[in-house]
Motif scaffolding. Structure first.
Motif, mmCIF file in Angstrom:
data_model
loop_
_atom_site.group_PDB
_atom_site.id
_atom_site.type_symbol
_atom_site.label_atom_id
_atom_site.label_comp_id
_atom_site.label_asym_id
_atom_site.label_seq_id
_atom_site.Cartn_x
_atom_site.Cartn_y
_atom_site.Cartn_z
ATOM 1 N N GLU A 176 -39.936 66.470 -80.330
ATOM 2 C CA GLU A 176 -41.387 66.608 -80.173
ATOM 3 C C GLU A 176 -41.790 67.102 -78.781
ATOM 4 O O GLU A 176 -42.955 67.005 -78.403
ATOM 5 N N THR A 177 -40.843 67.665 -78.033
ATOM 6 C CA THR A 177 -41.153 68.241 -76.723
ATOM 7 C C THR A 177 -41.546 69.709 -76.890
ATOM 8 O O THR A 177 -40.914 70.453 -77.637
ATOM 9 N N ALA A 178 -42.580 70.133 -76.175
ATOM 10 C CA ALA A 178 -42.997 71.536 -76.190
ATOM 11 C C ALA A 178 -42.206 72.297 -75.138
ATOM 12 O O ALA A 178 -42.107 71.857 -73.982
ATOM 13 N N VAL A 179 -41.637 73.426 -75.527
ATOM 14 C CA VAL A 179 -40.823 74.223 -74.606
ATOM 15 C C VAL A 179 -41.280 75.678 -74.661
ATOM 16 O O VAL A 179 -41.886 76.127 -75.629
ATOM 17 N N CYS A 180 -40.974 76.400 -73.583
ATOM 18 C CA CYS A 180 -41.260 77.829 -73.502
ATOM 19 C C CYS A 180 -39.935 78.561 -73.350
ATOM 20 O O CYS A 180 -39.112 78.197 -72.496
ATOM 21 N N VAL A 181 -39.719 79.572 -74.186
ATOM 22 C CA VAL A 181 -38.493 80.367 -74.140
ATOM 23 C C VAL A 181 -38.892 81.824 -73.951
ATOM 24 O O VAL A 181 -39.696 82.358 -74.721
ATOM 25 N N GLU A 182 -38.323 82.457 -72.928
ATOM 26 C CA GLU A 182 -38.686 83.842 -72.607
ATOM 27 C C GLU A 182 -37.688 84.816 -73.203
ATOM 28 O O GLU A 182 -36.477 84.586 -73.165
ATOM 29 N N CYS A 183 -38.215 85.883 -73.754
ATOM 30 C CA CYS A 183 -37.378 86.957 -74.303
ATOM 31 C C CYS A 183 -37.455 88.144 -73.355
ATOM 32 O O CYS A 183 -38.486 88.806 -73.258
ATOM 33 N N GLN A 184 -36.351 88.392 -72.645
ATOM 34 C CA GLN A 184 -36.306 89.504 -71.698
ATOM 35 C C GLN A 184 -35.729 90.753 -72.351
ATOM 36 O O GLN A 184 -35.130 90.699 -73.428
ATOM 37 N N SER A 185 -35.870 91.863 -71.671
ATOM 38 C CA SER A 185 -35.448 93.164 -72.208
ATOM 39 C C SER A 185 -33.972 93.179 -72.575
ATOM 40 O O SER A 185 -33.589 93.723 -73.617
ATOM 41 N N ASP A 186 -33.099 92.599 -71.736
ATOM 42 C CA ASP A 186 -31.660 92.637 -71.986
ATOM 43 C C ASP A 186 -31.267 91.925 -73.276
ATOM 44 O O ASP A 186 -30.232 92.237 -73.874
ATOM 45 N N ALA A 187 -32.071 90.935 -73.701
ATOM 46 C CA ALA A 187 -31.733 90.157 -74.893
ATOM 47 C C ALA A 187 -32.372 90.714 -76.154
ATOM 48 O O ALA A 187 -32.083 90.238 -77.253
ATOM 49 N N MET A 188 -33.210 91.743 -76.017
ATOM 50 C CA MET A 188 -33.919 92.284 -77.177
ATOM 51 C C MET A 188 -33.003 93.163 -78.015
ATOM 52 O O MET A 188 -32.161 93.899 -77.498
ATOM 53 N N ALA A 189 -33.210 93.084 -79.324
ATOM 54 C CA ALA A 189 -32.490 93.955 -80.242
ATOM 55 C C ALA A 189 -33.288 95.245 -80.418
ATOM 56 O O ALA A 189 -34.276 95.487 -79.722
ATOM 57 N N LYS A 190 -32.872 96.094 -81.345
ATOM 58 C CA LYS A 190 -33.558 97.356 -81.583
ATOM 59 C C LYS A 190 -34.986 97.147 -82.074
ATOM 60 O O LYS A 190 -35.828 98.032 -81.976
ATOM 61 N N SER A 191 -35.257 95.957 -82.616
ATOM 62 C CA SER A 191 -36.593 95.666 -83.118
ATOM 63 C C SER A 191 -37.546 95.192 -82.022
ATOM 64 O O SER A 191 -38.647 94.749 -82.299
#
Length: 263
Positions: free
Chosen positions: A202-217
């Protein structure tokens, strides 16, 4: 005189008996039933206390339920049915609702409205709602099956490679985005490391998606589905895994310290 007096008495007795029989068969007796009840004479619905006795001294009822059980008093129609009975009338079924589950087993329902309510002992209304099972197979279901791999925010790479030559092609940098999720489950192994110990139920977390981890989509794998439980695992802590639900996302942002990164 004795014989004549006896004959007269017998004749009178016979005449009295005949009149009694005649009156009993052909002269209507006082009616019993709903009219004889104290107010209210008639009752709505099913009421076992709403009874009276018929002319034959049998129990009869003055509630609207007596239509079904066929034990109404003889004067029920004239006393209780002020006007003709009106049966319930319903409209057509509406469309089926969306499946309650976007992915997997759920349910859907439809309803209809009452056009004319029943009155005066008319036929009651039938079911106004129907429900049946369904299987959600939304386009996002394949996304919901992805397992996110995460690392602590300290692994963020925001520096330029000093060995890159000017003539080398620069990799296109895509704008990062943040996903805010609520943890629903975390395994016991997550307690072994300080950064994964923050992933509590029940903890709220923030996860960042950076360019290096992005797929073709242009998105990170396992970034979650709104309103649906998805799964995650810690990339550097064996046995640390769990589930969470996506709350919302924001574009061109950075999560604060003590947050996480998609791998």
């Amino acid at each position: 005189m004795g014989a004549y007096g006896w004959s007269s008495a017998r004749l009178g007795f016979v005449v009295w008996g005949f009149l009694t029989f005649f009156c009993g068969e052909f002269v209507p007796q006082a009616e019993a039933g709903c009219r004889e009840r104290e107010s209210p004479n008639c009752c709505t619905g099913r009421n076992n206390e709403c009874f009276e006795y018929s002319r034959r001294k049998t129990v009869c009822y003055c509630d609207t339920y007596c239509h079904k059980t066929r034990d109404c008093c003889e004067d029920y129609q004239s006393v209780c049915q002020i006007s003709a009975a009106i049966d319930c009338v319903v409209g057509s079924w509406g469309p089926w609702s969306s499946c309650t589950s976007s992915c997997g087993i759920g349910s859907t329902e439809r309803s209809r409205q009452v056009s004319v309510p029943p009155r005066n002992g008319g036929t009651p209304c039938p079911d106004l709602k129907q429900r049946r099972g369904c299987f959600g197979n939304n386009a996002i279901c394949s996304t919901a099956k992805e397992v996110a791999k995460i690392l602590p925010n300290s692994f963020k790479r925001n520096f330029k490679d000093p060995w890159r030559r000017p003539h080398m092609l620069m990799k296109e940098e895509k704008a990062s985005y943040c996903v805010h999720l609520q943890v629903k489950q975390a395994s016991a192994a997550c307690r072994l490391k300080l950064w994964t110990a923050r992933l509590m139920r029940e903890t709220a977390v923030c996860v960042e998606c950076q360019s290096d981890a992005m797929a073709k989509s242009d998105r990170c794998g396992g970034d979650g589905v709104r309103g649906t439980r998805t799964f995650w695992s810690a990339a550097s802590v064996p046995g640390c895994h769990g589930s969470w639900i996506r709350q919302f996302s924001s574009e061109r942002c950075q999560c604060s310290d003590n947050s996480f990164l998609f791998v």
